[in-house]
Design a protein around this motif. Structure first.
Motif, PDB file in Angstrom:
ATOM      1  N   ILE A  39       3.198   8.423  -2.156  1.00  0.00           N
ATOM      2  CA  ILE A  39       2.815   7.597  -1.015  1.00  0.00           C
ATOM      3  C   ILE A  39       1.667   6.695  -1.431  1.00  0.00           C
ATOM      4  CG2 ILE A  39       1.900   7.597   1.332  1.00  0.00           C
ATOM      5  CD1 ILE A  39       3.249  10.354   1.704  1.00  0.00           C
ATOM      6  N   ASP A  40       1.821   5.402  -1.217  1.00  0.00           N
ATOM      7  CA  ASP A  40       0.785   4.431  -1.552  1.00  0.00           C
ATOM      8  C   ASP A  40       0.579   3.472  -0.387  1.00  0.00           C
ATOM      9  OD1 ASP A  40      -0.007   5.026  -4.294  1.00  0.00           O
ATOM     10  OD2 ASP A  40       2.034   4.454  -4.854  1.00  0.00           O
ATOM     11  N   ARG A  41      -0.501   2.687  -0.472  1.00  0.00           N
ATOM     12  CA  ARG A  41      -0.739   1.615   0.486  1.00  0.00           C
ATOM     13  C   ARG A  41       0.149   0.427   0.143  1.00  0.00           C
ATOM     14  NH1 ARG A  41      -3.502   2.656   5.058  1.00  0.00           N
ATOM     15  NH2 ARG A  41      -4.270   0.519   5.109  1.00  0.00           N
ATOM     16  N   ILE A  42       0.482  -0.382   1.159  1.00  0.00           N
ATOM     17  CA  ILE A  42       1.205  -1.620   0.941  1.00  0.00           C
ATOM     18  C   ILE A  42       0.536  -2.729   1.755  1.00  0.00           C
ATOM     19  CG2 ILE A  42       2.911  -1.021   2.734  1.00  0.00           C
ATOM     20  CD1 ILE A  42       4.958  -2.697   1.122  1.00  0.00           C
ATOM     21  N   ASP A  43       0.393  -3.903   1.139  1.00  0.00           N
ATOM     22  CA  ASP A  43      -0.138  -5.057   1.839  1.00  0.00           C
ATOM     23  C   ASP A  43       0.739  -6.261   1.520  1.00  0.00           C
ATOM     24  OD1 ASP A  43      -0.901  -5.965  -0.724  1.00  0.00           O
ATOM     25  OD2 ASP A  43      -2.907  -5.120  -0.535  1.00  0.00           O
ATOM     26  N   HIS A  44       0.289  -7.453   1.906  1.00  0.00           N
ATOM     27  CA  HIS A  44       1.133  -8.638   1.723  1.00  0.00           C
ATOM     28  C   HIS A  44       1.366  -8.967   0.252  1.00  0.00           C
ATOM     29  CE1 HIS A  44       1.280  -9.515   5.979  1.00  0.00           C
ATOM     30  NE2 HIS A  44      -0.029  -9.318   6.057  1.00  0.00           N
ATOM     31  N   THR A  45       0.497  -8.464  -0.636  1.00  0.00           N
ATOM     32  CA  THR A  45       0.702  -8.676  -2.069  1.00  0.00           C
ATOM     33  C   THR A  45       1.742  -7.715  -2.622  1.00  0.00           C
ATOM     34  OG1 THR A  45      -1.558  -9.460  -2.343  1.00  0.00           O
ATOM     35  CG2 THR A  45      -0.445  -8.664  -4.326  1.00  0.00           C
ATOM     36  N   GLY A  46       1.667  -6.467  -2.207  1.00  0.00           N
ATOM     37  CA  GLY A  46       2.610  -5.470  -2.702  1.00  0.00           C
ATOM     38  C   GLY A  46       2.062  -4.067  -2.560  1.00  0.00           C
ATOM     39  N   ILE A  47       2.433  -3.189  -3.491  1.00  0.00           N
ATOM     40  CA  ILE A  47       1.997  -1.788  -3.455  1.00  0.00           C
ATOM     41  C   ILE A  47       0.671  -1.659  -4.183  1.00  0.00           C
ATOM     42  CG2 ILE A  47       2.522   0.556  -4.224  1.00  0.00           C
ATOM     43  CD1 ILE A  47       5.487  -0.109  -3.921  1.00  0.00           C
ATOM     44  N   PHE A  48      -0.293  -1.021  -3.510  1.00  0.00           N
ATOM     45  CA  PHE A  48      -1.597  -0.791  -4.120  1.00  0.00           C
ATOM     46  C   PHE A  48      -1.759   0.684  -4.445  1.00  0.00           C
ATOM     47  CE2 PHE A  48      -6.157   0.121  -4.129  1.00  0.00           C
ATOM     48  CZ  PHE A  48      -6.600  -0.842  -5.042  1.00  0.00           C
ATOM     49  N   ASN A  49      -1.947   0.976  -5.742  1.00  0.00           N
ATOM     50  CA  ASN A  49      -2.140   2.340  -6.203  1.00  0.00           C
ATOM     51  C   ASN A  49      -3.644   2.626  -6.251  1.00  0.00           C
ATOM     52  OD1 ASN A  49      -2.603   4.572  -8.053  1.00  0.00           O
ATOM     53  ND2 ASN A  49      -0.446   4.395  -8.637  1.00  0.00           N
ATOM     54  N   ALA A  50      -4.110   3.471  -5.327  1.00  0.00           N
ATOM     55  CA  ALA A  50      -5.554   3.737  -5.229  1.00  0.00           C
ATOM     56  C   ALA A  50      -6.089   4.466  -6.457  1.00  0.00           C
ATOM     57  CB  ALA A  50      -5.838   4.561  -3.970  1.00  0.00           C
ATOM     58  N   GLU A  51      -5.258   5.301  -7.088  1.00  0.00           N
ATOM     59  CA  GLU A  51      -5.696   6.034  -8.274  1.00  0.00           C
ATOM     60  C   GLU A  51      -5.959   5.080  -9.443  1.00  0.00           C
ATOM     61  OE1 GLU A  51      -2.496   8.712  -8.891  1.00  0.00           O
ATOM     62  OE2 GLU A  51      -2.838   9.804  -7.006  1.00  0.00           O
ATOM     63  N   ARG A  52      -5.102   4.091  -9.577  1.00  0.00           N
ATOM     64  CA  ARG A  52      -5.248   3.129 -10.675  1.00  0.00           C
ATOM     65  C   ARG A  52      -6.046   1.895 -10.259  1.00  0.00           C
ATOM     66  NH1 ARG A  52       0.717   2.169 -12.842  1.00  0.00           N
ATOM     67  NH2 ARG A  52      -0.438   0.969 -14.411  1.00  0.00           N
ATOM     68  N   ARG A  53      -6.349   1.800  -8.957  1.00  0.00           N
ATOM     69  CA  ARG A  53      -7.110   0.682  -8.404  1.00  0.00           C
ATOM     70  C   ARG A  53      -6.476  -0.662  -8.757  1.00  0.00           C
ATOM     71  NH1 ARG A  53     -13.433   2.569  -9.349  1.00  0.00           N
ATOM     72  NH2 ARG A  53     -13.254   4.557  -8.237  1.00  0.00           N
TER      73      ARG A  53
ATOM     74  N   ALA B 219      11.306  -1.844   1.785  1.00  0.00           N
ATOM     75  CA  ALA B 219      10.539  -2.916   1.154  1.00  0.00           C
ATOM     76  C   ALA B 219      11.033  -3.093  -0.270  1.00  0.00           C
ATOM     77  CB  ALA B 219       9.053  -2.580   1.161  1.00  0.00           C
ATOM     78  N   PHE B 220      11.234  -4.354  -0.667  1.00  0.00           N
ATOM     79  CA  PHE B 220      11.771  -4.672  -1.995  1.00  0.00           C
ATOM     80  C   PHE B 220      10.741  -5.462  -2.788  1.00  0.00           C
ATOM     81  CE2 PHE B 220      15.401  -4.012   0.760  1.00  0.00           C
ATOM     82  CZ  PHE B 220      16.229  -3.223  -0.027  1.00  0.00           C
ATOM     83  N   PHE B 221      10.749  -5.251  -4.104  1.00  0.00           N
ATOM     84  CA  PHE B 221       9.743  -5.821  -4.983  1.00  0.00           C
ATOM     85  C   PHE B 221      10.423  -6.450  -6.198  1.00  0.00           C
ATOM     86  CE2 PHE B 221       8.354  -2.241  -2.563  1.00  0.00           C
ATOM     87  CZ  PHE B 221       7.136  -2.631  -2.023  1.00  0.00           C
ATOM     88  N   ASP B 222       9.861  -7.585  -6.663  1.00  0.00           N
ATOM     89  CA  ASP B 222      10.500  -8.262  -7.794  1.00  0.00           C
ATOM     90  C   ASP B 222       9.583  -8.320  -9.006  1.00  0.00           C
ATOM     91  OD1 ASP B 222       8.701 -10.231  -7.051  1.00  0.00           O
ATOM     92  OD2 ASP B 222      10.210 -11.600  -6.262  1.00  0.00           O
TER      93      ASP B 222
ATOM     94  N   LEU C  35       5.444  -7.588  -3.703  1.00  0.00           N
ATOM     95  CA  LEU C  35       6.346  -7.579  -2.556  1.00  0.00           C
ATOM     96  C   LEU C  35       7.207  -8.830  -2.511  1.00  0.00           C
ATOM     97  CD1 LEU C  35       7.252  -6.197   0.083  1.00  0.00           C
ATOM     98  CD2 LEU C  35       5.418  -7.445   1.253  1.00  0.00           C
ATOM     99  N   ARG C  36       8.500  -8.630  -2.319  1.00  0.00           N
ATOM    100  CA  ARG C  36       9.446  -9.738  -2.168  1.00  0.00           C
ATOM    101  C   ARG C  36       9.892  -9.882  -0.715  1.00  0.00           C
ATOM    102  NH1 ARG C  36      13.286 -11.935  -5.597  1.00  0.00           N
ATOM    103  NH2 ARG C  36      14.660 -13.374  -4.489  1.00  0.00           N
ATOM    104  N   VAL C  37      10.358  -8.785  -0.122  1.00  0.00           N
ATOM    105  CA  VAL C  37      10.870  -8.853   1.249  1.00  0.00           C
ATOM    106  C   VAL C  37      10.933  -7.452   1.842  1.00  0.00           C
ATOM    107  CG1 VAL C  37      13.325  -8.634   0.591  1.00  0.00           C
ATOM    108  CG2 VAL C  37      12.712  -9.849   2.700  1.00  0.00           C
TER     109      VAL C  37
END
Length: 250
Positions: free
Chosen positions: A222-236, A192-195, A242-244
């Motif tokens: 290890i973090d969650r990923i959704d259609h927006t991008g990476i979600f850091n649960a610790e930092r909420r 997964a790539f991010f811009d 996410l790009r592609v």
């Protein structure tokens, strides 16, 4: 043209010929390269593996003959697969080395190695198991070892240890493989790539099952990923956009 081999565990590759210059990558033990320019203290090199260029200290490598270089680069890379291992030097001293060093050059350097090795392509399912070896490794710009690694160094090394070749930087790796339309299509091992705000790809991670991702950000985590991008649960909060997602291995 001159040719060289890295004879130390891991050495800094720098943007400019200076000890204070930015580290752009690292050269691990046994890696082969062309020596493009030699100065009093520094040499500009191009790695055989991924064609990455930069400056290294002249004390950190050994010259080799052109014929040796050409024969060695034809061989399948034989890599160490333990987190940490040791090279036995001619004087019987031990030199610690990290996972993923290249061992094809042992004979040329006059060194010995008795640890576990691999020189075959492993299944795609093995990628996550290898990635987990690096879990909690600290983030280091330009790093390629469990003692300091950046996001694309992490993905490159995980793939390399399993017998697959990636380019060095995230933006370069994003040119490889086939794009997927949705996260739901992804498999463990896909990238997964991010811009950033300018649309430049600046981050990469390895997809896991159940919408998780393993990547180097502060540390390998290890973090969650959704259609927006990476979600850091610790930092909420979402930390990367996410790009592609791309499939490198079918």
């Amino acid at each position: 043209m001159q040719y060289g081999i890295a004879h130390l565990s891991m050495i800094s590759m720098r943007e400019n010929p200076s000890d204070t210059a930015e580290q752009t990558s690292q050269v691990l033990y046994g890696e082969l390269f062309k020596v493009l320019e030699v100065r009093k203290k520094w040499s500009r090199i191009r790695l055989a593996y991924d064609k990455y260029e930069g400056w290294i200290d002249n004390l950190h490598y050994t010259f080799c003959e052109e014929q040796q270089y050409k024969e060695l680069i034809k061989e399948k890379p034989k890599l160490s697969i333990n987190l940490v291992d040791f090279i036995l030097l001619p004087n019987k001293q031990l030199m610690p080395v990290p996972i993923g060093i290249t061992l094809n050059t042992l004979t040329v350097l006059g060194h010995d190695f008795e640890g576990k090795t691999s020189n075959i392509k492993l299944s795609k399912s093995q990628l996550i198991e290898t990635a987990l070896i690096y879990l909690n490794s600290p983030y280091q710009w330009g790093g390629k070892s469990p003692f300091g690694i950046d996001c694309s160094g992490f993905t490159q090394m995980v793939y390399k240890i399993n017998g697959y070749q990636l380019k060095r930087d995230a933006s370069q790796q994003a040119t490889q493989g086939e794009p997927l339309s949705f996260i739901e299509e992804s498999e463990p091992g896909d990238l997964a790539f991010f811009d950033n705000e300018e649309g430049k790809i600046t981050h990469v991670g390895i997809m896991m099952k159940d919408n998780y991702i393993i990547h180097a950000h502060g540390k390998v985590r290890i973090d969650r990923i959704d259609h927006t991008g990476i979600f850091n649960a610790e930092r909420r909060m979402h930390t990367h956009k996410l790009r592609v997602i791309k499939r490198i291995i079918d």
